[in-house]
Design a protein around this motif. Structure first.
Motif, PDB file in Angstrom:
ATOM      1  N   ALA A  14      69.310  16.123  40.112  1.00 15.76           N
ATOM      2  CA  ALA A  14      68.306  16.391  41.133  1.00 15.76           C
ATOM      3  C   ALA A  14      68.821  16.007  42.514  1.00 15.76           C
ATOM      4  O   ALA A  14      68.583  16.723  43.499  1.00 15.76           O
ATOM      5  N   ARG A  15      69.527  14.881  42.610  1.00 14.25           N
ATOM      6  CA  ARG A  15      70.088  14.454  43.893  1.00 14.25           C
ATOM      7  C   ARG A  15      71.111  15.476  44.391  1.00 14.25           C
ATOM      8  O   ARG A  15      71.096  15.862  45.572  1.00 14.25           O
ATOM      9  N   VAL A  16      71.978  15.939  43.522  1.00 18.26           N
ATOM     10  CA  VAL A  16      72.990  16.929  43.899  1.00 18.26           C
ATOM     11  C   VAL A  16      72.319  18.213  44.386  1.00 18.26           C
ATOM     12  O   VAL A  16      72.697  18.781  45.418  1.00 18.26           O
ATOM     13  N   LEU A  17      71.311  18.669  43.661  1.00 19.73           N
ATOM     14  CA  LEU A  17      70.612  19.890  44.047  1.00 19.73           C
ATOM     15  C   LEU A  17      69.915  19.719  45.396  1.00 19.73           C
ATOM     16  O   LEU A  17      69.965  20.613  46.255  1.00 19.73           O
ATOM     17  N   GLY A  18      69.288  18.569  45.596  1.00 15.24           N
ATOM     18  CA  GLY A  18      68.637  18.304  46.871  1.00 15.24           C
ATOM     19  C   GLY A  18      69.614  18.301  48.026  1.00 15.24           C
ATOM     20  O   GLY A  18      69.323  18.828  49.114  1.00 15.24           O
ATOM     21  N   VAL A  19      70.789  17.715  47.822  1.00 15.17           N
ATOM     22  CA  VAL A  19      71.810  17.679  48.869  1.00 15.17           C
ATOM     23  C   VAL A  19      72.288  19.091  49.204  1.00 15.17           C
ATOM     24  O   VAL A  19      72.459  19.444  50.381  1.00 15.17           O
ATOM     25  N   LEU A  20      72.487  19.915  48.203  1.00 19.98           N
ATOM     26  CA  LEU A  20      72.941  21.293  48.445  1.00 19.98           C
ATOM     27  C   LEU A  20      71.920  22.063  49.282  1.00 19.98           C
ATOM     28  O   LEU A  20      72.290  22.805  50.202  1.00 19.98           O
ATOM     29  N   VAL A  21      70.641  21.878  48.969  1.00 22.97           N
ATOM     30  CA  VAL A  21      69.597  22.545  49.748  1.00 22.97           C
ATOM     31  C   VAL A  21      69.581  22.006  51.177  1.00 22.97           C
ATOM     32  O   VAL A  21      69.536  22.771  52.146  1.00 22.97           O
ATOM     33  N   GLU A  22      69.637  20.699  51.322  1.00 23.28           N
ATOM     34  CA  GLU A  22      69.579  20.082  52.646  1.00 23.28           C
ATOM     35  C   GLU A  22      70.738  20.521  53.528  1.00 23.28           C
ATOM     36  O   GLU A  22      70.545  20.958  54.675  1.00 23.28           O
ATOM     37  N   LYS A  23      71.954  20.424  53.013  1.00 28.69           N
ATOM     38  CA  LYS A  23      73.134  20.705  53.827  1.00 28.69           C
ATOM     39  C   LYS A  23      73.280  22.178  54.176  1.00 28.69           C
ATOM     40  O   LYS A  23      73.943  22.519  55.162  1.00 28.69           O
ATOM     41  N   ALA A  24      72.653  23.053  53.386  1.00 26.85           N
ATOM     42  CA  ALA A  24      72.681  24.476  53.733  1.00 26.85           C
ATOM     43  C   ALA A  24      72.023  24.707  55.090  1.00 26.85           C
ATOM     44  O   ALA A  24      72.380  25.642  55.824  1.00 26.85           O
ATOM     45  N   HIS A  25      71.072  23.846  55.445  1.00 17.62           N
ATOM     46  CA  HIS A  25      70.358  23.970  56.719  1.00 17.62           C
ATOM     47  C   HIS A  25      70.939  23.078  57.809  1.00 17.62           C
ATOM     48  O   HIS A  25      70.974  23.478  58.975  1.00 17.62           O
ATOM     49  N   ALA A  62      77.528  16.666  37.202  1.00 19.00           N
ATOM     50  CA  ALA A  62      76.195  17.119  37.588  1.00 19.00           C
ATOM     51  C   ALA A  62      76.238  18.544  38.138  1.00 19.00           C
ATOM     52  O   ALA A  62      75.369  19.365  37.836  1.00 19.00           O
ATOM     53  N   VAL A  63      77.249  18.847  38.940  1.00 18.97           N
ATOM     54  CA  VAL A  63      77.395  20.193  39.485  1.00 18.97           C
ATOM     55  C   VAL A  63      77.593  21.207  38.360  1.00 18.97           C
ATOM     56  O   VAL A  63      76.981  22.283  38.346  1.00 18.97           O
ATOM     57  N   ASP A  64      78.452  20.869  37.419  1.00 20.25           N
ATOM     58  CA  ASP A  64      78.695  21.768  36.286  1.00 20.25           C
ATOM     59  C   ASP A  64      77.410  22.017  35.501  1.00 20.25           C
ATOM     60  O   ASP A  64      77.150  23.129  35.029  1.00 20.25           O
ATOM     61  N   ALA A  65      76.587  20.972  35.357  1.00 21.22           N
ATOM     62  CA  ALA A  65      75.322  21.123  34.644  1.00 21.22           C
ATOM     63  C   ALA A  65      74.386  22.057  35.413  1.00 21.22           C
ATOM     64  O   ALA A  65      73.722  22.917  34.818  1.00 21.22           O
ATOM     65  N   LEU A  66      74.333  21.913  36.735  1.00 20.66           N
ATOM     66  CA  LEU A  66      73.498  22.791  37.555  1.00 20.66           C
ATOM     67  C   LEU A  66      73.995  24.231  37.500  1.00 20.66           C
ATOM     68  O   LEU A  66      73.182  25.175  37.497  1.00 20.66           O
ATOM     69  N   LYS A  67      75.294  24.409  37.449  1.00 18.45           N
ATOM     70  CA  LYS A  67      75.857  25.758  37.315  1.00 18.45           C
ATOM     71  C   LYS A  67      75.428  26.391  36.001  1.00 18.45           C
ATOM     72  O   LYS A  67      75.089  27.582  35.949  1.00 18.45           O
ATOM     73  N   SER A  68      75.425  25.614  34.925  1.00 19.46           N
ATOM     74  CA  SER A  68      75.035  26.144  33.614  1.00 19.46           C
ATOM     75  C   SER A  68      73.562  26.541  33.578  1.00 19.46           C
ATOM     76  O   SER A  68      73.155  27.376  32.760  1.00 19.46           O
ATOM     77  N   LEU A  69      72.758  25.951  34.479  1.00 18.67           N
ATOM     78  CA  LEU A  69      71.332  26.264  34.566  1.00 18.67           C
ATOM     79  C   LEU A  69      71.043  27.324  35.623  1.00 18.67           C
ATOM     80  O   LEU A  69      69.873  27.646  35.877  1.00 18.67           O
ATOM     81  N   SER A  70      72.096  27.842  36.251  1.00 23.28           N
ATOM     82  CA  SER A  70      71.985  28.845  37.321  1.00 23.28           C
ATOM     83  C   SER A  70      71.300  28.301  38.573  1.00 23.28           C
ATOM     84  O   SER A  70      70.822  29.070  39.411  1.00 23.28           O
ATOM     85  N   LEU A  71      71.239  26.976  38.717  1.00 19.61           N
ATOM     86  CA  LEU A  71      70.658  26.361  39.900  1.00 19.61           C
ATOM     87  C   LEU A  71      71.685  26.178  41.011  1.00 19.61           C
ATOM     88  O   LEU A  71      71.333  25.888  42.157  1.00 19.61           O
ATOM     89  N   ALA A  72      72.954  26.318  40.681  1.00 24.15           N
ATOM     90  CA  ALA A  72      74.043  26.225  41.654  1.00 24.15           C
ATOM     91  C   ALA A  72      75.182  27.090  41.158  1.00 24.15           C
ATOM     92  O   ALA A  72      75.250  27.449  39.976  1.00 24.15           O
ATOM     93  N   ARG A  89      66.123  31.373  43.878  1.00 28.58           N
ATOM     94  CA  ARG A  89      66.217  32.521  42.986  1.00 28.58           C
ATOM     95  C   ARG A  89      66.045  32.112  41.528  1.00 28.58           C
ATOM     96  O   ARG A  89      65.358  32.786  40.753  1.00 28.58           O
ATOM     97  N   ALA A  90      66.659  30.999  41.138  1.00 29.06           N
ATOM     98  CA  ALA A  90      66.602  30.571  39.738  1.00 29.06           C
ATOM     99  C   ALA A  90      65.188  30.208  39.300  1.00 29.06           C
ATOM    100  O   ALA A  90      64.797  30.466  38.164  1.00 29.06           O
ATOM    101  N   LEU A  91      64.425  29.595  40.208  1.00 27.51           N
ATOM    102  CA  LEU A  91      63.069  29.162  39.861  1.00 27.51           C
ATOM    103  C   LEU A  91      61.984  30.088  40.394  1.00 27.51           C
ATOM    104  O   LEU A  91      60.795  29.847  40.166  1.00 27.51           O
ATOM    105  N   GLY A  92      62.391  31.132  41.119  1.00 22.67           N
ATOM    106  CA  GLY A  92      61.413  32.060  41.660  1.00 22.67           C
ATOM    107  C   GLY A  92      60.515  31.436  42.702  1.00 22.67           C
ATOM    108  O   GLY A  92      59.296  31.621  42.687  1.00 22.67           O
ATOM    109  N   LEU A  93      61.126  30.683  43.647  1.00 21.42           N
ATOM    110  CA  LEU A  93      60.351  29.945  44.644  1.00 21.42           C
ATOM    111  C   LEU A  93      60.665  30.423  46.058  1.00 21.42           C
ATOM    112  O   LEU A  93      61.810  30.764  46.363  1.00 21.42           O
ATOM    113  N   PRO A  94      59.677  30.400  46.959  1.00 26.67           N
ATOM    114  CA  PRO A  94      59.943  30.709  48.365  1.00 26.67           C
ATOM    115  C   PRO A  94      60.694  29.562  49.032  1.00 26.67           C
ATOM    116  O   PRO A  94      60.720  28.437  48.513  1.00 26.67           O
ATOM    117  N   SER A  95      61.273  29.839  50.177  1.00 24.47           N
ATOM    118  CA  SER A  95      62.078  28.824  50.871  1.00 24.47           C
ATOM    119  C   SER A  95      61.254  27.595  51.242  1.00 24.47           C
ATOM    120  O   SER A  95      61.772  26.474  51.266  1.00 24.47           O
TER     121      SER A  95
END
Length: 225
Positions: A14-25, A62-72, A89-95
Motif C-alpha cells: 500500500a505504501r509503494v502504491l501510494g508513493v507511485l500515485v503521489e510522485k506522478a503528480h 512489493a512492486v512485483d506483487a503490485l505488478k501481478s495485481l495489475s496495480l503497477a 484503471r485496475a480498480l475502476g476509480l476516478p482520479s
C-alpha cells in the motif's frame, strides 16, 4: 467480504502504491520512478504515517506483487527499470478517488478536511463536501466491484470530526485507533497537520504568482520601484 477484486494489500504494498500515485503528480519530470526514487519515497520522513525504513529488496518484492495485481507496471524503453501505478484503471476509480486513497495510504486515517488539504497537490477539491461525496462513493462501492474501499471511523471522544481510513489492507481495527485518538494531543496534532499542509499549498501559490509578476516586469522592461 473481500475488499478488492484482487487480494488485500500488505502495508508495504500500500505504501509503494501510494508513493507511485503521489510522485506522478509531484515530480512528473522524473516519473515513472526508478527503484531508488521509489525507495526514498517509501522511507520519506515527512508526510508519512507511519514512518518506515524498508529495504530495496523489500520494495522490489512489493512492486512485483503490485505488478501481478495489475496495480503497477514497469515502463519499457529505459536502461533503468522504472515503475508507475495503474490504480485507477485496475480498480475502476476516478482520479479524485485515487488521490484520496493515496493520501490515506501515505498518512493514515484523516478527517475530510485533512484529506482535502493533504491531497491538494494530487487533486484540487473545491470544498470539503466534494471530498465527502467521493468518500461516500468509495464507502458504498458495490460488492460486485470488490466492496467498500474506505470506512468512516467512529468519532473519537473530544474530536470535532470523524476520520476516514482505507480498506486496501483489509478491515481496520477501529478500537485501537480510538485509543490513540482519545488524547487531546492527538486531535491537536491532526488539526495542526492540516493547517501546515494548507499553509504550504498557499505558499507555493504565492511563490508562483511572484515569479509571474517578476516575469511580466522583465518582459515589459519596467523597473521595480
Amino acid at each position: 467480504m473481500r475488499r478488492l477484486s484482487v487480494r488485500e494489500l500488505s502495508p508495504l504494498e500500500a505504501r509503494v502504491l501510494g508513493v507511485l500515485v503521489e510522485k506522478a503528480h509531484t515530480v512528473p519530470d522524473s516519473y515513472p520512478l526508478s527503484l531508488n526514487s521509489l525507495l526514498s519515497g517509501c522511507n520519506q520522513k515527512t508526510a508519512r504515517e507511519p514512518v518506515i525504513n524498508a529495504t530495496e529488496a523489500e520494495v522490489l518484492v512489493a512492486v512485483d506483487a503490485l505488478k501481478s495485481l495489475s496495480l503497477a507496471f514497469e515502463s519499457s524503453g529505459s536502461r533503468v527499470s522504472r515503475y508507475e501505478h495503474n490504480m485507477g484503471r485496475a480498480l475502476g476509480l476516478p482520479s479524485q478517488s485515487v488521490a484520496l486513497l493515496a493520501v490515506m495510504m501515505l498518512r493514515g486515517p484523516q478527517t475530510s478536511a485533512e484529506l482535502r488539504s493533504n491531497a491538494e497537490r494530487l487533486h484540487h477539491f473545491a470544498d470539503v463536501s466534494s471530498v465527502d461525496a467521493f468518500l461516500h462513493e468509495l464507502a458504498e462501492r458495490a460488492p460486485e466491484k470488490g466492496g467498500a474501499l474506505v470506512v468512516k471511523l467512529p468519532r473519537a471522544a473530544g474530536a470535532r470530526e470523524p476520520r476516514w481510513a482505507h480498506l486496501l489492507c483489509g478491515a481496520v481495527d477501529a478500537s485501537a485507533l480510538q485509543l490513540a485518538a482519545e488524547s487531546e494531543d492527538f486531535v491537536a496534532a491532526g488539526e495542526l497537520a492540516a493547517l501546515k499542509a494548507n499553509q504550504h499549498a498557499m505558499q507555493e501559490q504565492i511563490d508562483a504568482l511572484r515569479e509571474q509578476v517578476e516575469r511580466l516586469y522583465a518582459e515589459l522592461g519596467i523597473a521595480r520601484s
